[in-house]
Motif scaffolding. Sequence first.
Motif, PDB file in Angstrom:
ATOM      1  N   ARG A 142       0.584  -1.216  -0.238  1.00 13.49           N
ATOM      2  CA  ARG A 142      -0.110   0.188   0.105  1.00 13.49           C
ATOM      3  C   ARG A 142       1.255   1.366  -0.152  1.00 13.49           C
ATOM      4  NH1 ARG A 142      -3.458   0.552   4.692  1.00 13.49           N
ATOM      5  NH2 ARG A 142      -5.334   1.971   2.977  1.00 13.49           N
ATOM      6  N   ASP A 145       2.447   1.768  -3.559  1.00 18.09           N
ATOM      7  CA  ASP A 145       1.934   1.874  -4.461  1.00 18.09           C
ATOM      8  C   ASP A 145       0.952   3.720  -4.359  1.00 18.09           C
ATOM      9  OD1 ASP A 145       1.974  -0.344  -5.398  1.00 18.09           O
ATOM     10  OD2 ASP A 145      -0.117  -0.716  -4.827  1.00 18.09           O
ATOM     11  N   TYR A 146       1.185   4.047  -3.360  1.00 12.16           N
ATOM     12  CA  TYR A 146       0.763   5.163  -2.429  1.00 12.16           C
ATOM     13  C   TYR A 146       1.719   6.193  -2.847  1.00 12.16           C
ATOM     14  CZ  TYR A 146       0.246   9.230   0.181  1.00 12.16           C
ATOM     15  OH  TYR A 146       0.497  10.287   0.815  1.00 12.16           O
ATOM     16  N   GLU A 149       1.825   6.759  -6.829  1.00  9.28           N
ATOM     17  CA  GLU A 149       0.441   7.192  -7.270  1.00  9.28           C
ATOM     18  C   GLU A 149       0.794   8.958  -7.508  1.00  9.28           C
ATOM     19  OE1 GLU A 149      -1.681   7.060  -8.876  1.00  9.28           O
ATOM     20  OE2 GLU A 149      -1.311   4.443  -9.066  1.00  9.28           O
ATOM     21  N   ASP A 351      -5.097   5.551   4.482  1.00  4.95           N
ATOM     22  CA  ASP A 351      -6.516   5.582   4.709  1.00  4.95           C
ATOM     23  C   ASP A 351      -6.792   6.646   3.215  1.00  4.95           C
ATOM     24  OD1 ASP A 351      -6.293   2.848   5.784  1.00  4.95           O
ATOM     25  OD2 ASP A 351      -6.353   3.535   7.613  1.00  4.95           O
ATOM     26  N   TYR A 354      -6.843   6.325  -0.272  1.00 11.99           N
ATOM     27  CA  TYR A 354      -6.964   4.707  -0.732  1.00 11.99           C
ATOM     28  C   TYR A 354      -8.712   5.301  -1.088  1.00 11.99           C
ATOM     29  CZ  TYR A 354      -2.428   2.575  -1.701  1.00 11.99           C
ATOM     30  OH  TYR A 354      -1.789   1.805  -2.637  1.00 11.99           O
ATOM     31  N   LYS A 355      -9.243   5.801   0.244  1.00  9.24           N
ATOM     32  CA  LYS A 355     -11.192   6.445  -0.182  1.00  9.24           C
ATOM     33  C   LYS A 355     -11.333   6.555  -0.824  1.00  9.24           C
ATOM     34  CE  LYS A 355     -14.437   6.827   3.494  1.00  9.24           C
ATOM     35  NZ  LYS A 355     -14.686   6.611   4.840  1.00  9.24           N
ATOM     36  N   TYR A 358      -7.052   8.113  -4.513  1.00 11.03           N
ATOM     37  CA  TYR A 358      -6.774   7.007  -5.732  1.00 11.03           C
ATOM     38  C   TYR A 358      -8.337   6.228  -5.835  1.00 11.03           C
ATOM     39  CZ  TYR A 358      -5.164   1.953  -6.977  1.00 11.03           C
ATOM     40  OH  TYR A 358      -5.044   0.861  -7.485  1.00 11.03           O
ATOM     41  N   HIS A 359      -9.294   5.628  -5.185  1.00 10.94           N
ATOM     42  CA  HIS A 359     -10.395   5.515  -5.768  1.00 10.94           C
ATOM     43  C   HIS A 359     -11.116   7.349  -7.263  1.00 10.94           C
ATOM     44  CE1 HIS A 359     -15.044   4.730  -5.807  1.00 10.94           C
ATOM     45  NE2 HIS A 359     -15.138   5.455  -5.399  1.00 10.94           N
TER      46      HIS A 359
END
Length: 363
Positions: A142, A145-146, A149, A351, A354-355, A358-359
């Motif tokens: 995670r 990948d963070y 991005e 968190d 990704y919430k 990324y979404h």
Amino acid sequence: MGYVKGISFVLLWYIGIIWSVIYIYAPFFIILPFSRKLYRKATDIILSCWEMYPVSLLQLMMGCRICLSGDEIDPAESAIIIMNHRNRLDWFFLWAALLHGCRSPAHRCNVRWIPGIGWGLQMAGFLFLHRNWKKDKEFLKRALDYFKELGENYLILIFPEGNHLFDATKKKSNAFARKTGLPGYDYVLHPRTTGFTFLVQQMQKNSRLDAVYDLTIAYPKTLPINELDILSGKVPEEVHFNISRYAGDTLPRDEQGIKTWCEERWAEKEASLKKFYSERNPDRRRLSPKVRFARPLNAMFLAVVSWTAVTVFTTYLTFYTTWGFYYTCFSISGFLLVSYFTYGIQNFELDLFYKYDYHNESK
């Protein structure tokens, strides 16, 4: 005098950490819900500035000399740093190597639970592990990948040995070596390659592995083992680092190949350190014939004066002003709640990304 200098050094460093985190770091936390990228840049700048302070105290106040050889570290790269683990304080001396051995100041090293420094490093995005591979693997993926991005470059330090070198760990490591047909080591422990292999493959997959920096650390004279040694003034006169850079595209891509590559580096470390410590005269010990002795930078004098002034001023605000006292209590309570009831601010940051970010990007 050793105890006086040691205690003064630790107090300046530790009190400076706590107040810097509370008064300089903590206010930037309000940025996190709105912009992860801006938050990351702000906290990275603060960390880079602050890290010069303990290094400056180490060299100017305690007289520790940093000796470098080999390659320079490029902080503009996304890279892995691997290093042998001689004592519990290697990570601290590494800060000095990063200051003097980088083309420009850089950094990203477990001290999560220590009030002050642990809070600051959570905000700085340090990757604290559970020592449970199932959880750690997911967390590392995670985080990597963070950073991909966000377009952030990063340096990840990993100690493949998993523990520092002392009699019990050496005995355990060599028992493992006998069972698996590997040679016994005296100056390093056999590396555990699972985490390193995963990092390499994940960064290769993300096209983010620019290099692997292999650092060998050695102490020619005084060898501190833990934090109590520093308190007593037992600071090494010199710390030696040899840095070898391996381009990311030269590393194997398969799991067994990466494992073998790492084991070969540790065999080289054993041979290098054996030669280093076989020299009877500590003044002549060198990891490489070409050694650069890192002289104190002019900015280090400024860092000592400015950060010590900040420490004194924020101490005054905390104990002699009402708002400073209540602000400090509020900040400490917040850090304690986040640290002990979640897995830290760095996980909260992931968190949020990704919430929301990324979404939205995936749409």
